[in-house]
Design a protein around this motif. Structure first.
Motif, PDB file in Angstrom:
ATOM      1  N   ASP A 166       2.407  -5.741  -4.690  1.00 15.48           N
ATOM      2  CA  ASP A 166       2.640  -6.702  -4.258  1.00 15.48           C
ATOM      3  C   ASP A 166       3.860  -7.752  -3.846  1.00 15.48           C
ATOM      4  O   ASP A 166       3.909  -8.477  -3.499  1.00 15.48           O
ATOM      5  CB  ASP A 166       1.875  -7.780  -5.602  1.00 15.48           C
TER       6      ASP A 166
ATOM      7  N   MET B 217      -2.351   1.282  -6.466  1.00 17.43           N
ATOM      8  CA  MET B 217      -2.674   0.129  -6.245  1.00 17.43           C
ATOM      9  C   MET B 217      -3.695  -0.474  -6.573  1.00 17.43           C
ATOM     10  O   MET B 217      -4.213  -1.297  -7.011  1.00 17.43           O
ATOM     11  CB  MET B 217      -3.277   0.046  -4.661  1.00 17.43           C
TER      12      MET B 217
ATOM     13  N   SER C  89      -0.198  -2.008  -9.300  1.00 15.57           N
ATOM     14  CA  SER C  89      -0.081  -2.959  -7.965  1.00 15.57           C
ATOM     15  C   SER C  89       0.741  -4.142  -8.078  1.00 15.57           C
ATOM     16  O   SER C  89       0.309  -4.612  -7.249  1.00 15.57           O
ATOM     17  CB  SER C  89      -1.167  -3.422  -8.746  1.00 15.57           C
TER      18      SER C  89
ATOM     19  N   ARG D 182      -8.070  -4.866  -1.298  1.00 14.53           N
ATOM     20  CA  ARG D 182      -7.021  -6.254  -1.028  1.00 14.53           C
ATOM     21  C   ARG D 182      -6.184  -6.590  -0.030  1.00 14.53           C
ATOM     22  O   ARG D 182      -5.916  -7.304   0.527  1.00 14.53           O
ATOM     23  CB  ARG D 182      -5.712  -4.971  -1.412  1.00 14.53           C
TER      24      ARG D 182
END
Length: 315
Positions: free
Chosen positions: A96, A57, A92, A139
Motif C-alpha cells: 500500500d 501482498m 500488504s 488488488r
C-alpha cells in the motif's frame, strides 16, 4: 537518449526462508528500510520497479498452501497468521505504501514464494506466477515485470503465458570479470566491475519478453573491505553509480542498478542511497537523462519494434 533503471528485490523474510538461518540483522530491519527507501525516492522524485514476493501482498493466510506443487516443507516457516502478528511474512501495508508514494513506482513480481526459477519445474513456476497474477488482480493491478530470485533466470515461457512483459536479466560478462585484472580489483577491495560501469541494452527475447539486464548491484561490496576503502577514498559504490549515471546521461545506453530493501541495515547504507539518488536527480534535471521502470523500458522498446509483415502470397 540514455536511461537509468532502479529495481528492488522486495522480500522481507521470504528471501531467506529456505536457508538454515534467517539473516536476523537484515530481516529485522527490512520493513523500516523499505519505508525509508520510499521516503528517499519521494525526496528525489525517483521511480523504481519494486519486485515484490507475491506472498507479501497478503495480509493473512492459513500457512498451508495445499494446492501449491512445491515439495513438502517449502512453506514450513510460513506462520499462517496475519500481518499485525507476523510482519516478516506479510506485507500488504508495505505494498500500500508503494502505491501511495509520490514517485510513480511500478510493482512487479519476485515470484510468489521466492522459488529459484532456474532450479525448479515448469509446474512450480506456473503455480508461482498464477498466484502472483491472481493476487495482483485482486488488488486491481497486473504483473508486468519479474525479477528472478537470486537472479536464476528460467521458465521465461511461463512468464510470457501469464502476460509478463519484462524481466531483469543478468549482468553481461566483460573481459576483465575474470583473469588477472579482475583478481587484482578484488584484492584491492574494489567491487567487481570497478574498472568502468556496465552499460546495458534491453532486448526482446524469443518469447517476446524484454530482457532488462542488470548493471550494478548496489550492495555487493560490504564488510571489512567496504569499511577499509571508505576510510581511505570514500564509498566506491557511490562512485561507480555516479559514473554509470553520467555515462547514461550522454546517451550511452542504459544503467540498471538494483538492491534489496533489507540491504540497508544502518545509517551508512542510507547515506549511500541518498548520495546516489541525489546525483541521479541532479543529472536528470540538467540533461536529457530519463529514469524509467522496467515496464516503461519494455513499453518503449516494443513501441519501437516494426509491426509484423503480412504474409506474401495467396491466402
Amino acid at each position: 537518449m540514455g536511461s537509468v533503471v532502479l529495481s528492488l528485490d522486495a522480500e522481507l523474510a521470504w528471501g531467506f526462508h529456505d536457508h538454515d538461518e534467517l539473516a536476523e540483522d537484515r530481516v529485522s530491519a527490512a520493513r523500516e528500510s523499505w519505508l525509508g527507501l520510499l521516503e528517499l525516492f519521494d525526496d528525489f522524485d525517483v521511480p523504481a520497479t519494486w519486485a515484490v514476493v507475491g506472498h507479501l501482498m497478503l495480509d493473512s493466510c492459513d500457512g498451508e498452501h495445499a494446492g501449491h506443487p512445491t515439495p513438502d516443507g517449502w512453506f514450513e516457516r510460513d506462520p499462517g497468521s496475519w500481518e499485525g502478528r507476523d510482519d516478516r511474512w506479510y506485507g500488504s501495508k508495505l505494498v500500500d505504501a508503494i502505491e501511495a508514494a509520490d514517485a510513480d513506482h511500478e510493482i512487479g513480481s519476485h515470484t510468489f514464494s521466492h522459488v529459484e526459477f532456474g532450479h525448479t519445474t515448469r509446474e512450480i513456476a506456473a503455480a508461482e506466477m498464477r498466484e502472483c497474477v491472481e493476487i495482483a488482480e485482486d488488488r486491481g493491478s497486473s504483473v508486468d515485470s519479474v525479477v528472478f530470485p537470486r537472479n536464476y533466470v528460467g521458465h521465461r515461457d511461463v512468464l510470457a503465458a501469464y502476460g509478463v512483459t519484462s524481466y531483469r536479466g543478468t549482468k553481461p560478462r566483460r573481459w576483465y570479470d575474470r583473469g588477472p585484472l579482475g583478481s587484482a580489483a578484488k584484492l584491492l577491495g574494489w567491487p567487481t566491475g570497478a574498472v568502468s560501469p556496465t552499460m546495458v541494452t534491453p532486448e526482446i527475447d524469443e518469447y517476446g519478453l524484454v530482457n532488462v539486464p542488470a548493471s550494478l548491484y548496489l550492495f555487493g561490496f560490504e564488510g571489512r573491505a567496504r569499511s577499509a576503502v571508505e576510510r581511505a577514498t570514500g564509498d566506491p559504490v557511490v562512485e561507480m553509480a555516479r559514473r554509470g549515471i553520467d555515462r547514461a546521461s550522454t546517451g550511452d545506453g542504459m544503467f540498471h542498478m538494483w538492491l534489496h530493501p533489507n540491504n540497508l541495515t544502518d545509517e551508512r547504507d542510507f547515506d549511500r542511497m541518498r548520495a546516489i539518488l541525489e546525483h541521479l536527480a541532479a543529472v536528470r534535471d540538467r540533461t536529457p537523462l530519463t529514469v524509467e521502470t522496467m515496464a516503461e523500458i519494455a513499453a518503449d522498446l516494443k513501441d519501437d519494434e516494426p509491426l509484423p509483415r503480412e504474409p506474401i502470397g495467396p491466402r
